[in-house]
Write a protein that holds these residues in place. Structure first.
Motif, PDB file in Angstrom:
ATOM      1  N   GLN A 222       0.841  -1.202   0.000  1.00  0.00           N
ATOM      2  CA  GLN A 222       0.000   0.000   0.000  1.00  0.00           C
ATOM      3  C   GLN A 222       0.873   1.248   0.000  1.00  0.00           C
ATOM      4  O   GLN A 222       0.599   2.200  -0.735  1.00  0.00           O
ATOM      5  N   ASN A 223       1.921   1.257   0.815  1.00  0.00           N
ATOM      6  CA  ASN A 223       2.811   2.415   0.862  1.00  0.00           C
ATOM      7  C   ASN A 223       3.498   2.630  -0.482  1.00  0.00           C
ATOM      8  O   ASN A 223       3.676   3.770  -0.917  1.00  0.00           O
ATOM      9  N   THR A 224       3.878   1.553  -1.134  1.00  0.00           N
ATOM     10  CA  THR A 224       4.513   1.655  -2.444  1.00  0.00           C
ATOM     11  C   THR A 224       3.555   2.284  -3.445  1.00  0.00           C
ATOM     12  O   THR A 224       3.941   3.167  -4.224  1.00  0.00           O
TER      13      THR A 224
ATOM     14  N   ILE B  49       1.925   9.712  -5.228  1.00  0.00           N
ATOM     15  CA  ILE B  49       2.492  11.004  -4.837  1.00  0.00           C
ATOM     16  C   ILE B  49       3.476  11.488  -5.892  1.00  0.00           C
ATOM     17  O   ILE B  49       3.444  12.653  -6.303  1.00  0.00           O
ATOM     18  N   ARG B  50       4.348  10.602  -6.343  1.00  0.00           N
ATOM     19  CA  ARG B  50       5.323  10.994  -7.359  1.00  0.00           C
ATOM     20  C   ARG B  50       4.653  11.437  -8.653  1.00  0.00           C
ATOM     21  O   ARG B  50       5.134  12.334  -9.338  1.00  0.00           O
ATOM     22  N   ALA B  51       3.533  10.802  -8.989  1.00  0.00           N
ATOM     23  CA  ALA B  51       2.842  11.131 -10.242  1.00  0.00           C
ATOM     24  C   ALA B  51       2.105  12.463 -10.151  1.00  0.00           C
ATOM     25  O   ALA B  51       1.928  13.136 -11.159  1.00  0.00           O
TER      26      ALA B  51
END
Length: 87
Positions: A45-47, A53-55
């Motif tokens: 889930q964190n991944t 977030i990065r996107a």
């Protein structure tokens, strides 16, 4: 007899204790597997959250570009405002 003075354990008692130990070990293994699976689910889930977030996040350069554009728009606005005859 053992050198520490303890008595030898009868085979039946040993087998009983071994079975008890195996059951405790199996229960511990089950608990560890459950915890590991929960932890693995959190990592997945964190991944996914990090990928999202990065996107979608704005970088410092993105923000600087926006501020630069807004600054130039304000310069143009102020120039037009100052030239306005109704002012």
């Amino acid at each position: 007899m053992a050198s520490n003075g303890s008595r030898p354990v009868p085979w039946a008692e040993f087998k009983k204790e071994l079975a008890k130990f195996k059951a405790e070990l199996a229960a511990l293994e089950k608990r560890l597997n459950e915890k590991f699976n929960r932890l693995a689910a959190h990592v997945v889930q964190n991944t996914e959250d990090i990928k999202d977030i990065r996107a979608t996040m704005a970088t410092k350069d993105d923000i600087n570009r926006i501020v630069t554009i807004l600054d130039s728009m304000m310069v143009t606005y102020n120039a037009c405002w100052n030239k306005s005859p109704s002012r």
